[in-house]
Write an enzyme that holds these catalytic residues in place. Sequence first.
Site, PDB file in Angstrom:
ATOM      1  N   SER A 142       0.863  -1.181   0.000  1.00 15.99           N
ATOM      2  CA  SER A 142       0.000   0.000   0.000  1.00 15.99           C
ATOM      3  C   SER A 142       0.892   1.221   0.000  1.00 15.99           C
ATOM      4  CB  SER A 142      -0.885   0.004   1.254  1.00 15.99           C
ATOM      5  OG  SER A 142      -1.534   1.248   1.428  1.00 15.99           O
ATOM      6  N   TYR A 155      -2.255  -0.966  10.410  1.00 21.04           N
ATOM      7  CA  TYR A 155      -2.316  -1.252   8.979  1.00 21.04           C
ATOM      8  C   TYR A 155      -1.027  -0.809   8.284  1.00 21.04           C
ATOM      9  CZ  TYR A 155      -3.903  -1.029   4.116  1.00 21.04           C
ATOM     10  OH  TYR A 155      -4.023  -1.187   2.756  1.00 21.04           O
TER      11      TYR A 155
END
Length: 251
Positions: A142, A155
């Site tokens: 990401s 995350y």
Amino acid sequence: MAALQGKVAVVTGGASGIGRASALLFARNGAKVVVADMSEVAGAEVVREIEQAGGTAFMQTLDVRSDENCAALVAATLARFGQLDIAFNNAGIFAAPTLTEDQGLALWQRMLDVNLTGVFNCMVHELRVMKERGGSIINTASIAGIQGAYGAAAYSASKHGVIGLTRSAALEYGKYGVRINALCPGLIETPMTVGPDSGFNDKMINAGVKGSALRRQGRPEEMAEMVLWLASDKSSYANGGQFVVDGGTTA
């Protein structure tokens, strides 16, 4: 000739979002595809779409947190197709934004278990096969893996870990003809960001859109095109890289 003709590809998290788009694109480009996901119903639907279009695929129920499940996935792939050339380790989760002090150990552990350990579990078994004849592994990270993410410390940490894992393994297995790269999406319109089960709210979506130079969310199909390139021989010198596809958000 189709870009993946004669290749066998595994896609984790293949029942929806970027995984689904990639599985369909892989099949359209000649690959035999294994759709691996916790959702058997949704995964079977992706297989049905592939088969209706003339492709070849099967569904494997998978929880990436289980080493036994990941071993069974690779074993089933070899039993059905006799080889494994491409692995897209894409399964992942997100959660609603919370300050670091309030995230709690349970959320922290769940993020690491799925997003990072899940990739590791899959790679261990994929690499043992691929080192015999080469291959391409793509891990979904990401842009939160290359920069901080407000309200998403767990995350972001998990995705930073995916990039570190990708780089290290790329150094180790390049000599075997195995290329390992990370996909770093920005804000993409998937079930993870849109809908009642997503961790995103309208404020976050709007901020993400404004932060993109293209002023929109990305589409799963746009991510799949990068995954296809990394899976194919056209990216034959790409190894250990982090490929950002974010509409200019991190520019």
